[in-house]
Write an enzyme that holds these catalytic residues in place. Structure first.
Site, PDB file in Angstrom:
ATOM      1  N   GLU A 255      45.727  45.495  55.690  1.00 52.95           N
ATOM      2  CA  GLU A 255      46.107  44.244  54.921  1.00 52.95           C
ATOM      3  C   GLU A 255      47.501  43.938  55.361  1.00 52.95           C
ATOM      4  O   GLU A 255      48.440  44.615  55.134  1.00 52.95           O
ATOM      5  CB  GLU A 255      46.290  44.663  53.269  1.00 52.95           C
ATOM      6  CG  GLU A 255      44.922  45.109  52.683  1.00 52.95           C
ATOM      7  CD  GLU A 255      43.687  43.976  52.829  1.00 52.95           C
ATOM      8  OE1 GLU A 255      44.080  42.985  52.899  1.00 52.95           O
ATOM      9  OE2 GLU A 255      42.656  44.346  52.835  1.00 52.95           O
ATOM     10  N   CYS A 294      51.743  39.108  48.747  1.00 49.51           N
ATOM     11  CA  CYS A 294      51.000  38.773  49.981  1.00 49.51           C
ATOM     12  C   CYS A 294      49.865  37.585  49.974  1.00 49.51           C
ATOM     13  O   CYS A 294      49.520  37.066  51.193  1.00 49.51           O
ATOM     14  CB  CYS A 294      50.144  40.201  50.151  1.00 49.51           C
ATOM     15  SG  CYS A 294      48.947  40.436  48.837  1.00 49.51           S
TER      16      CYS A 294
END
Ligand code: NAP
Length: 514
Positions: A255, A294
């Site tokens: 990720e 994020c």
């Protein structure tokens, strides 16, 4: 606070070789990570050989109940963990809650999801496939826990949730985990693991914690291990190309960076419910966690004619935002956790400024001590390039005008190279369909904001246990959570060709399950 590591079932570390951890509030040292004499490779072996069998002996339902207990323990210590988040890395109370409650909530969600799997140790995957002339000869897919360790290398921005979201899925699957939190915010992860350990919730080797640099950790990976990484593309590339990871074909989930897009449809006008939703989501992502999510919106695509209106509305909203310590009443934007983050965001802002102008900014005074950044929104020049390439991990976004056509818009969004989430704000299903079809292959999640969901939407920035989190290309090409889908990372799927009745009996004998 002295952070030790839980390796080989015991707390390790000593007074030698300590790494200081500073507070984002004022730069003062608030903790030391005790990094001396840690045997990372042996810790992985212990987890694999001691923790693994313990977990595989439990059923999915038993592991789900355990994950639920871990989540409850976090909730029980909620207030103290919120205070610790503020004291050690400068989180506002709201930002701390997002992390701590996200952690306990995600574990509770997986406890419920896992309980439905029942008292079984193996999962039947789909229906039997016919293999021969008779119905007796079948091919059946099974999913079984991998006999390795989940090596979880986490980012600094969610020390609790980032740890819990990976752990919940990994432990439910029956795989032990070694968690390596980012050192900058490790006190919160350390305290949570300490709470679990004190409560007798960690059977030896099932959860290990490395409060130190990765060091030679990956030299100890084995073929059945899974590396789940969250952080920068740069580190992701180092992990992927690690000689042992490559040689053994170790499963790696990444990720990474993401230039998440928010898109305002041409049908939406100032004053519409959908317009207000669009604005609220941008302002939330600029202020919450000081822009260090994020999933935060980085690129804002706006029909050219509406740019002045959007700029005025953002300026109005940002002029009411306070920046500073959590203790200050009007604070909405807290500190970044480290000096390195502060410098990185400052250099990113300078780079974006070279190809854009400021459209809106927060003019509130920013404390001199500590690592604070005032939110701002840029307006990109027509030939801007960096805005599609460099994620400035702070309270910063850039507006990109487009001509209102779906084709031009899709082209611009794709320049981000693949993202975690894109949000589309429109009440026109035909336009939304065209845009969805164009951007879906490039994102892990698409959030469609419309008047129909305005009263219930959490916005695009919240990762939910039941929906996938991850994205193609630049975002790392990984996938986590998504309810039961998330288990696939830690389970191995095997197809068995056999007589159907005999196979049922063999599964019963092998895993005590039908
Ligand atoms: P980073 O430097 O890549 O660090 C992330 C983690 O990797 C930390 O635990 C770090 O440990 C560890 N690490 C560093 N070098 C390593 C190596 N050679 N081998 C193994 N592990 C290593 O990332 P960051 O700059 O702290 O994080 C910010 C970035 O993360 C942003 O770009 C953001 O987009 C991304 N992020 C993505 C997501 C997502 O879900 N996609 C979520 C959050 C953040 P140390 O702390 O000990 O250095």
């Amino acid at each position: 606070m002295e952070l030790k590591s839980l390796l080989g079932g015991v707390w390790c570390g000593g007074p030698q070789a300590q790494t200081p951890i500073v507070s984002g509030l004022d730069g003062a040292t608030v903790a030391h990570a005790s990094t001396a004499g840690l045997d990372r490779v042996e810790a992985l072996r212990f987890a694999r050989e001691v923790g693994g069998p313990t977990l595989r002996a439990m059923t999915f339902a038993a592991r789900a109940a355990w994950v639920g207990q871990l989540g409850k323990a976090i909730y029980t210590h909620r207030e103290a963990l919120l205070d610790l988040s503020t004291a050690t890395y400068g989180a506002t109370r709201g930002d701390g809650k997002f992390d701590i409650d996200g952690a306990s909530g995600t574990m509770a969600a997986f406890a419920a999801i896992g309980a439905k799997l029942g008292d079984v140790r193996v999962l039947f995957d789909g229906e039997p496939e016919a293999m021969g002339r008779s119905a007796r000869f079948v091919g059946q897919h099974l999913q079984v826990p991998r006999e390795g360790v989940g090596i979880h290398i986490n980012a600094f921005n969610f020390p609790a949730w980032g740890m819990a979201e990976k752990l919940a899925v990994c432990l439910l699957a029956g795989v032990p985990a070694l968690v390596k939190p980012a050192l900058a915010t490790a006190p919160v992860a350390f305290r949570i693991v300490q709470i679990w350990h004190e409560a007798g919730l960690i059977p030896p080797g099932t959860i290990s914690l490395l409060c130190a640099g990765a060091g030679d950790l990956l030299d100890g990976v084995a073929a059945q291990d899974v590396v789940a990484f969250t952080g920068s593309s740069h580190t992701a590339a180092q992990i992927r190309s690690h000689a042992r990871v490559t040689a053994l074909g170790v499963r790696v989930n990444v990720e990474a960076d993401s230039l998440n897009a928010a898109i305002l449809g041409p049908d939406v006008a100032d004053g519409d419910v959908t317009f207000d939703m669009f604005l609220a989501d941008i302002v939330r992502d600029l202020t919450q966690k000081a822009g260090q999510k994020c999933t935060a919106i980085r690129r804002v695509f706006v029909p050219a004619a509406l740019v002045p209106t959007v700029g005025e509305a953002l300026q109005d909203a940002l002029s009411r935002v306070g920046v500073g310590p959590a203790s200050t009443a009007d604070t909405r934007v807290g500190a970044l956790p480290t000096l390195a983050q502060h410098e990185d965001v400052a250099s990113g802002i300078a780079a974006l400024a070279a190809e854009s102008t400021v459209l809106a900014s927060c003019d509130a005074p920013v404390p001199e001590a500590g690592f604070y950044v005032a939110p701002r929104v840029f307006l990109a020049n027509a030939d801007a390039v960096l805005v599609h390439e460099r994620e400035v991990f702070g309270p910063v976004a850039t507006v990109l005008p487009y001509d209102g056509t779906a084709a031009a818009l899709i082209d611009g969004v794709r320049k981000g190279g693949g993202g975690l989430v894109a949000s589309v704000y429109t009440d026109d299903p035909a336009w939304a369909g065209e845009v969805l079809a164009g951007i879906a292959p490039w994102h892990g999640r698409v959030h469609w904001g419309s008047v129909k969901v305005a009263d219930q939407s959490p916005g695009p920035g919240t990762v939910l246990p039941t929906l996938v989190h991850g994205g193609p290309g630049k975002a790392g090409n990984g996938e986590e959570l998504g309810g039961l889908r998330g288990l696939s990372l830690y389970l191995h799927r095997v197809a068995v060709q056999a007589d159907r009745a005999l196979l049922d009996r063999a599964v019963q004998a092998g895993w005590g399950a039908t």
